[in-house]
Every structure is written in structure tokens, then in C-alpha cells.
Design an enzyme around this catalytic site. Structure first.
Site, short mmCIF file in Angstrom:
data_model
loop_
_atom_site.label_atom_id
_atom_site.label_comp_id
_atom_site.label_asym_id
_atom_site.label_seq_id
_atom_site.Cartn_x
_atom_site.Cartn_y
_atom_site.Cartn_z
N ASP A 8 -68.15 -49.17 -69.48
CA ASP A 8 -67.80 -50.41 -68.77
C ASP A 8 -66.37 -50.78 -69.17
O ASP A 8 -65.66 -49.99 -69.81
CB ASP A 8 -68.84 -51.53 -69.06
CG ASP A 8 -68.71 -52.11 -70.46
OD1 ASP A 8 -67.93 -51.58 -71.28
OD2 ASP A 8 -69.40 -53.10 -70.75
N CYS A 65 -69.57 -48.92 -74.25
CA CYS A 65 -69.34 -50.30 -73.80
C CYS A 65 -68.69 -51.02 -74.97
O CYS A 65 -68.20 -50.36 -75.90
CB CYS A 65 -70.62 -50.97 -73.30
SG CYS A 65 -71.91 -51.22 -74.52
N THR A 67 -69.84 -52.82 -77.50
CA THR A 67 -70.50 -52.50 -78.76
C THR A 67 -71.18 -51.13 -78.74
O THR A 67 -71.54 -50.62 -79.81
CB THR A 67 -71.62 -53.53 -79.05
OG1 THR A 67 -72.53 -53.50 -77.93
CG2 THR A 67 -71.05 -54.94 -79.22
N HIS A 98 -80.84 -34.14 -86.41
CA HIS A 98 -82.23 -34.62 -86.49
C HIS A 98 -82.79 -35.09 -85.15
O HIS A 98 -83.99 -34.97 -84.92
CB HIS A 98 -82.32 -35.79 -87.48
CG HIS A 98 -82.16 -35.37 -88.91
ND1 HIS A 98 -82.44 -36.20 -89.98
CD2 HIS A 98 -81.73 -34.20 -89.45
CE1 HIS A 98 -82.20 -35.56 -91.12
NE2 HIS A 98 -81.75 -34.34 -90.82
N HIS A 133 -88.16 -31.83 -87.00
CA HIS A 133 -87.45 -32.74 -86.10
C HIS A 133 -87.89 -32.51 -84.65
O HIS A 133 -87.98 -33.45 -83.87
CB HIS A 133 -85.94 -32.57 -86.26
CG HIS A 133 -85.49 -32.78 -87.68
ND1 HIS A 133 -85.63 -34.00 -88.32
CD2 HIS A 133 -84.95 -31.93 -88.58
CE1 HIS A 133 -85.18 -33.89 -89.56
NE2 HIS A 133 -84.76 -32.64 -89.74
C1 RB5 Z 1 -69.22 -56.80 -71.97
O1 RB5 Z 1 -68.50 -57.98 -72.22
C2 RB5 Z 1 -70.09 -56.47 -73.17
O2 RB5 Z 1 -71.19 -57.31 -73.20
C3 RB5 Z 1 -70.52 -55.02 -73.09
O3 RB5 Z 1 -69.39 -54.20 -73.10
C4 RB5 Z 1 -71.39 -54.51 -74.25
O4 RB5 Z 1 -70.85 -54.80 -75.48
C5 RB5 Z 1 -72.82 -54.84 -74.13
O5 RB5 Z 1 -73.67 -54.38 -74.92
#
Ligand code: RB5
Length: 149
Positions: A8, A65, A67, A98, A133
Site C-alpha cells: 500500500d 504496508c 507496519t 521452520h 516442521h
Molecule cells: C495505512 O495508513 C496503514 O494503516 C497501513 O499501511 C498498515 O500499517 C496497516 O496495517
């Protein structure tokens, strides 16, 4: 080897940095988007990469994304996908050894590009260890079949 990569907006700049890194390792890259830093929804790109992997159109995938959390949750909804969210090369290596992770998930707002590259390299260079595993992965596959027969 062919790898699909998708992100994203939160993972866009890391995706753009990882593409030449992968190509430098003689890996063919299928870029599933996004193609700018404009705001988009991470499930769309988790789905796109996961379907390419699940259908065998690529050997593996990378999803990013902000996180790495939302896009890994999304990718893991596709049967046969084992997307591992990692923050260190050690986790990335273990994700292959694993868990035989077929998708690596990264946080574009969490990792430097150097750490992300080290994670990707550790995951690519590691080998699945099989044995006990594999037994555990078979249980995950059985769980998928129980939920979505
Ligand atoms: C987008 O702002 C953010 O929420 C997305 O990139 C991600 O971190 C979601 O898990």
C-alpha cells in the site's frame, strides 16, 4: 526465480527500493502495485500478491504496508499462503527454515531499507528444514480445510 511484490502507500517507498535489490539477485519481479504514494487499501495488494503465489504464477511473494500487519493478515486469508511478518534477518531466516513462509511481510514505516534488504536476503538464502516442521505445516493445511472445506 520469480517474486511478486505488492504494497500500500505505507510500503510504497520500501517496495520501490526492494525491486532493484531483487533484480540485482537475478530475480524476476512481478510488481502488483501500488504505483504511487497515494492512499490505497492494503487488502487489495495483499490479495493480489497472495493469489499470484497461491496459483503458482510466481515462486514467492513480498507484501509491505506501514507496519506489515494489515497486509500480512490479508495475505494469510488465501488458502495455502503462509505470510510471515518479520522485523529482523533472524526472524526472516526462521520464517523459511521452520514455517516455509511463501510470502514475506515487511513494515515500510518500521524498517530501514537496509534492514529490509537483509531480511529479504536471509529469507531467500535459507532452506526449509522439513521433518517436524512439515508435520506442523500439515496441521495448518488441515485447519484451512476444516474452516473452508
Ligand atoms: C495505512 O495508513 C496503514 O494503516 C497501513 O499501511 C498498515 O500499517 C496497516 O496495517
Amino acid at each position: 526465480m520469480k517474486i511478486a511484490i505488492g504494497s500500500d502507500h505505507g510500503g510504497y517507498s520500501l517496495k520501490q527500493a526492494l525491486i532493484p535489490f531483487l533484480q540485482g539477485r537475478d530475480i524476476e519481479v512481478a510488481d502488483a502495485g501500488t504505483h504511487s504514494a497515494d492512499s490505497v487499501d492494503y487488502p487489495d495488494f495483499g490479495e493480489a500478491v497472495a493469489l499470484l503465489v497461491a496459483h503458482g504464477e510466481v515462486d514467492a511473494g513480498i507484501v509491505i504496508c506501514g507496519t506489515g500487519i494489515g497486509i500480512s493478515i490479508s495475505a494469510n486469508k488465501v488458502p495455502g499462503i503462509r505470510a510471515a511478518l518479520v522485523t529482523s534477518p533472524q526472524m526472516a531466516e526462521l520464517a523459511k527454515q521452520h514455517n516455509n513462509a511463501n510470502i514475506l511481510a515487511l513494515g515500510g514505516r518500521i524498517l530501514s531499507s537496509e534492514t529490509a534488504e537483509a531480511c529479504v536476503a536471509a529469507w531467500l538464502d535459507a532452506a526449509f528444514e522439513g521433518d517436524r516442521h512439515q508435520r506442523r505445516l500439515d496441521k495448518i493445511t488441515a485447519l484451512e480445510k476444516k474452516i473452508c472445506p
